[in-house]
Design a protein around this motif. Structure first.
Motif, PDB file in Angstrom:
ATOM      1  N   ALA A  70       0.831  -1.204   0.000  1.00 59.16           N
ATOM      2  CA  ALA A  70       0.000   0.000   0.000  1.00 59.16           C
ATOM      3  C   ALA A  70       0.868   1.257   0.000  1.00 59.16           C
ATOM      4  CB  ALA A  70      -0.930  -0.007   1.207  1.00 59.16           C
ATOM      5  N   GLU A  71       1.948   1.224   0.753  1.00 55.59           N
ATOM      6  CA  GLU A  71       2.875   2.355   0.798  1.00 55.59           C
ATOM      7  C   GLU A  71       3.521   2.593  -0.572  1.00 55.59           C
ATOM      8  OE1 GLU A  71       7.069   3.298   2.985  1.00 55.59           O
ATOM      9  OE2 GLU A  71       5.513   2.350   4.203  1.00 55.59           O
ATOM     10  N   ALA A  72       3.884   1.511  -1.243  1.00 57.96           N
ATOM     11  CA  ALA A  72       4.494   1.622  -2.570  1.00 57.96           C
ATOM     12  C   ALA A  72       3.505   2.203  -3.579  1.00 57.96           C
ATOM     13  CB  ALA A  72       4.993   0.263  -3.038  1.00 57.96           C
ATOM     14  N   ARG A  73       2.251   1.762  -3.514  1.00 61.75           N
ATOM     15  CA  ARG A  73       1.221   2.297  -4.424  1.00 61.75           C
ATOM     16  C   ARG A  73       0.993   3.784  -4.175  1.00 61.75           C
ATOM     17  NH1 ARG A  73      -1.262  -2.598  -3.231  1.00 61.75           N
ATOM     18  NH2 ARG A  73      -2.611  -1.599  -1.706  1.00 61.75           N
ATOM     19  N   LYS A  74       1.007   4.173  -2.906  1.00 65.56           N
ATOM     20  CA  LYS A  74       0.806   5.581  -2.557  1.00 65.56           C
ATOM     21  C   LYS A  74       1.962   6.436  -3.076  1.00 65.56           C
ATOM     22  CE  LYS A  74      -0.238   8.503   1.406  1.00 65.56           C
ATOM     23  NZ  LYS A  74      -0.421   8.579   2.856  1.00 65.56           N
ATOM     24  N   ALA A  75       3.192   5.955  -2.925  1.00 63.69           N
ATOM     25  CA  ALA A  75       4.364   6.692  -3.406  1.00 63.69           C
ATOM     26  C   ALA A  75       4.351   6.809  -4.926  1.00 63.69           C
ATOM     27  CB  ALA A  75       5.642   5.996  -2.937  1.00 63.69           C
ATOM     28  N   ARG A  76       3.967   5.718  -5.609  1.00 62.53           N
ATOM     29  CA  ARG A  76       3.899   5.733  -7.071  1.00 62.53           C
ATOM     30  C   ARG A  76       2.821   6.704  -7.542  1.00 62.53           C
ATOM     31  NH1 ARG A  76       5.697   1.012  -7.724  1.00 62.53           N
ATOM     32  NH2 ARG A  76       3.878  -0.095  -7.039  1.00 62.53           N
ATOM     33  N   ALA A 112      15.910   7.118 -11.946  1.00 65.65           N
ATOM     34  CA  ALA A 112      15.281   5.789 -11.924  1.00 65.65           C
ATOM     35  C   ALA A 112      16.148   4.713 -11.281  1.00 65.65           C
ATOM     36  CB  ALA A 112      14.895   5.373 -13.338  1.00 65.65           C
ATOM     37  N   LYS A 113      17.458   4.794 -11.457  1.00 62.23           N
ATOM     38  CA  LYS A 113      18.342   3.748 -10.907  1.00 62.23           C
ATOM     39  C   LYS A 113      18.464   3.842  -9.386  1.00 62.23           C
ATOM     40  CE  LYS A 113      19.956   2.082 -14.896  1.00 62.23           C
ATOM     41  NZ  LYS A 113      19.527   0.836 -15.438  1.00 62.23           N
ATOM     42  N   GLU A 114      18.424   5.063  -8.841  1.00 62.14           N
ATOM     43  CA  GLU A 114      18.607   5.249  -7.400  1.00 62.14           C
ATOM     44  C   GLU A 114      17.301   5.147  -6.617  1.00 62.14           C
ATOM     45  OE1 GLU A 114      19.630   8.335  -9.330  1.00 62.14           O
ATOM     46  OE2 GLU A 114      21.267   7.038  -9.969  1.00 62.14           O
ATOM     47  N   ASP A 115      16.219   5.679  -7.170  1.00 65.09           N
ATOM     48  CA  ASP A 115      14.934   5.735  -6.480  1.00 65.09           C
ATOM     49  C   ASP A 115      14.130   4.475  -6.793  1.00 65.09           C
ATOM     50  OD1 ASP A 115      12.363   6.282  -5.531  1.00 65.09           O
ATOM     51  OD2 ASP A 115      12.529   8.419  -5.975  1.00 65.09           O
ATOM     52  N   LYS A 116      13.837   3.683  -5.784  1.00 64.55           N
ATOM     53  CA  LYS A 116      13.144   2.415  -5.960  1.00 64.55           C
ATOM     54  C   LYS A 116      11.724   2.621  -6.499  1.00 64.55           C
ATOM     55  CE  LYS A 116      13.092  -1.925  -3.433  1.00 64.55           C
ATOM     56  NZ  LYS A 116      13.251  -2.558  -2.134  1.00 64.55           N
ATOM     57  N   THR A 117      11.047   3.669  -6.045  1.00 63.94           N
ATOM     58  CA  THR A 117       9.685   3.942  -6.500  1.00 63.94           C
ATOM     59  C   THR A 117       9.663   4.223  -7.990  1.00 63.94           C
ATOM     60  OG1 THR A 117       9.099   4.850  -4.339  1.00 63.94           O
ATOM     61  CG2 THR A 117       7.671   5.428  -6.183  1.00 63.94           C
ATOM     62  N   ILE A 118      10.563   5.071  -8.452  1.00 64.54           N
ATOM     63  CA  ILE A 118      10.633   5.393  -9.874  1.00 64.54           C
ATOM     64  C   ILE A 118      11.074   4.169 -10.656  1.00 64.54           C
ATOM     65  CG2 ILE A 118      11.786   6.804 -11.622  1.00 64.54           C
ATOM     66  CD1 ILE A 118      12.079   8.984  -9.474  1.00 64.54           C
ATOM     67  N   ASP A 160      10.204  -1.815 -24.919  1.00 61.49           N
ATOM     68  CA  ASP A 160       9.081  -2.713 -24.700  1.00 61.49           C
ATOM     69  C   ASP A 160       8.042  -2.008 -23.825  1.00 61.49           C
ATOM     70  OD1 ASP A 160       7.702  -4.966 -22.959  1.00 61.49           O
ATOM     71  OD2 ASP A 160       8.465  -5.922 -24.773  1.00 61.49           O
ATOM     72  N   PRO A 161       6.741  -2.136 -24.138  1.00 64.37           N
ATOM     73  CA  PRO A 161       5.700  -1.460 -23.343  1.00 64.37           C
ATOM     74  C   PRO A 161       5.663  -1.860 -21.868  1.00 64.37           C
ATOM     75  CG  PRO A 161       4.787  -2.281 -25.397  1.00 64.37           C
ATOM     76  CD  PRO A 161       6.181  -2.815 -25.303  1.00 64.37           C
ATOM     77  N   ASP A 162       6.180  -3.044 -21.535  1.00 61.04           N
ATOM     78  CA  ASP A 162       6.173  -3.494 -20.144  1.00 61.04           C
ATOM     79  C   ASP A 162       7.462  -3.163 -19.400  1.00 61.04           C
ATOM     80  OD1 ASP A 162       3.617  -4.568 -20.294  1.00 61.04           O
ATOM     81  OD2 ASP A 162       4.358  -6.465 -21.096  1.00 61.04           O
ATOM     82  N   ARG A 163       8.376  -2.442 -20.024  1.00 56.33           N
ATOM     83  CA  ARG A 163       9.682  -2.113 -19.420  1.00 56.33           C
ATOM     84  C   ARG A 163       9.481  -1.163 -18.252  1.00 56.33           C
ATOM     85  NH1 ARG A 163      14.512  -4.262 -19.821  1.00 56.33           N
ATOM     86  NH2 ARG A 163      14.137  -4.513 -22.025  1.00 56.33           N
ATOM     87  N   ARG A 164      10.225  -1.409 -17.205  1.00 57.17           N
ATOM     88  CA  ARG A 164      10.193  -0.520 -16.039  1.00 57.17           C
ATOM     89  C   ARG A 164      11.321   0.505 -16.162  1.00 57.17           C
ATOM     90  NH1 ARG A 164       6.291  -2.422 -12.737  1.00 57.17           N
ATOM     91  NH2 ARG A 164       5.776  -4.598 -12.997  1.00 57.17           N
ATOM     92  N   ALA A 165      11.184   1.614 -15.480  1.00 58.48           N
ATOM     93  CA  ALA A 165      12.110   2.739 -15.643  1.00 58.48           C
ATOM     94  C   ALA A 165      13.552   2.367 -15.308  1.00 58.48           C
ATOM     95  CB  ALA A 165      11.652   3.924 -14.796  1.00 58.48           C
ATOM     96  N   ALA A 166      13.774   1.553 -14.304  1.00 55.86           N
ATOM     97  CA  ALA A 166      15.138   1.181 -13.919  1.00 55.86           C
ATOM     98  C   ALA A 166      15.801   0.295 -14.969  1.00 55.86           C
ATOM     99  CB  ALA A 166      15.143   0.475 -12.567  1.00 55.86           C
ATOM    100  N   GLY A 167      15.010  -0.339 -15.814  1.00 59.33           N
ATOM    101  CA  GLY A 167      15.547  -1.244 -16.817  1.00 59.33           C
ATOM    102  C   GLY A 167      15.936  -0.577 -18.119  1.00 59.33           C
ATOM    103  N   LEU A 168      15.748   0.735 -18.215  1.00 59.33           N
ATOM    104  CA  LEU A 168      16.104   1.445 -19.447  1.00 59.33           C
ATOM    105  C   LEU A 168      17.612   1.635 -19.538  1.00 59.33           C
ATOM    106  CD1 LEU A 168      13.474   4.312 -19.757  1.00 59.33           C
ATOM    107  CD2 LEU A 168      13.549   2.166 -21.007  1.00 59.33           C
ATOM    108  N   GLY A 169      18.123   1.447 -20.726  1.00 60.40           N
ATOM    109  CA  GLY A 169      19.535   1.723 -20.969  1.00 60.40           C
ATOM    110  C   GLY A 169      19.720   3.193 -21.323  1.00 60.40           C
ATOM    111  N   ASP A 170      20.968   3.626 -21.381  1.00 60.13           N
ATOM    112  CA  ASP A 170      21.261   5.026 -21.688  1.00 60.13           C
ATOM    113  C   ASP A 170      20.761   5.414 -23.073  1.00 60.13           C
ATOM    114  OD1 ASP A 170      22.450   5.414 -19.225  1.00 60.13           O
ATOM    115  OD2 ASP A 170      24.453   4.888 -19.945  1.00 60.13           O
ATOM    116  N   ARG A 171      20.929   4.534 -24.036  1.00 59.55           N
ATOM    117  CA  ARG A 171      20.473   4.831 -25.402  1.00 59.55           C
ATOM    118  C   ARG A 171      18.953   4.917 -25.463  1.00 59.55           C
ATOM    119  NH1 ARG A 171      24.310   0.813 -28.949  1.00 59.55           N
ATOM    120  NH2 ARG A 171      26.264   1.862 -28.477  1.00 59.55           N
ATOM    121  N   GLN A 172      18.284   4.034 -24.738  1.00 55.77           N
ATOM    122  CA  GLN A 172      16.821   4.075 -24.726  1.00 55.77           C
ATOM    123  C   GLN A 172      16.311   5.359 -24.088  1.00 55.77           C
ATOM    124  OE1 GLN A 172      16.200   0.274 -22.748  1.00 55.77           O
ATOM    125  NE2 GLN A 172      15.303  -0.566 -24.629  1.00 55.77           N
TER     126      GLN A 172
END
Length: 103
Positions: free
Chosen positions: A19-25, A46-52, A82-94
């Motif tokens: 619930a806390e994670a949903r609220k932060a998001r 995105a890499k440092e902040d878990k919520t992002i 990919d439409p299901d990609r999460r922010a932390a999984g993006l590469g620099d080029r993406q």
């Protein structure tokens, strides 16, 4: 592999954490929608902040004013994300391709 059996206390703790994670998001998406945070700033953290990091890129883009589901799909395809990609999984080029596409 079976899910572990949780005690009632562990289950309550997990539900509270979720619930806390949903609220932060939700607060993050509201900040983007209100213009308090730019998409470039958010993707940079995105890499440092878990919520992002655990938020889907499509959800972040939909929160930007003036961008709907069709535009989000086109941006993601143009940037090769990919439409299901999460922010932390993006590469620099993406990230660079996405920010270039946003203009």
């Amino acid at each position: 592999m079976a899910l572990p059996t949780l005690t009632p206390e562990q289950r309550a703790e997990a539900l509270a954490k979720a619930a806390e994670a949903r609220k932060a998001r939700s607060a993050l998406l509201a900040d983007i929608k209100d213009g308090k945070q730019s998409i470039a700033t958010v993707l940079g953290k995105a890499k440092e902040d878990k919520t992002i990091g655990k938020t889907k890129v499509a959800a972040l883009l939909k929160a930007v004013p003036g961008i709907g589901a069709v535009k989000v799909a086109a941006l993601l395809e143009q940037a090769g994300i990919d439409p299901d990609r999460r922010a932390a999984g993006l590469g620099d080029r993406q990230k660079a391709a996405l920010l270039d596409a946003l203009g």
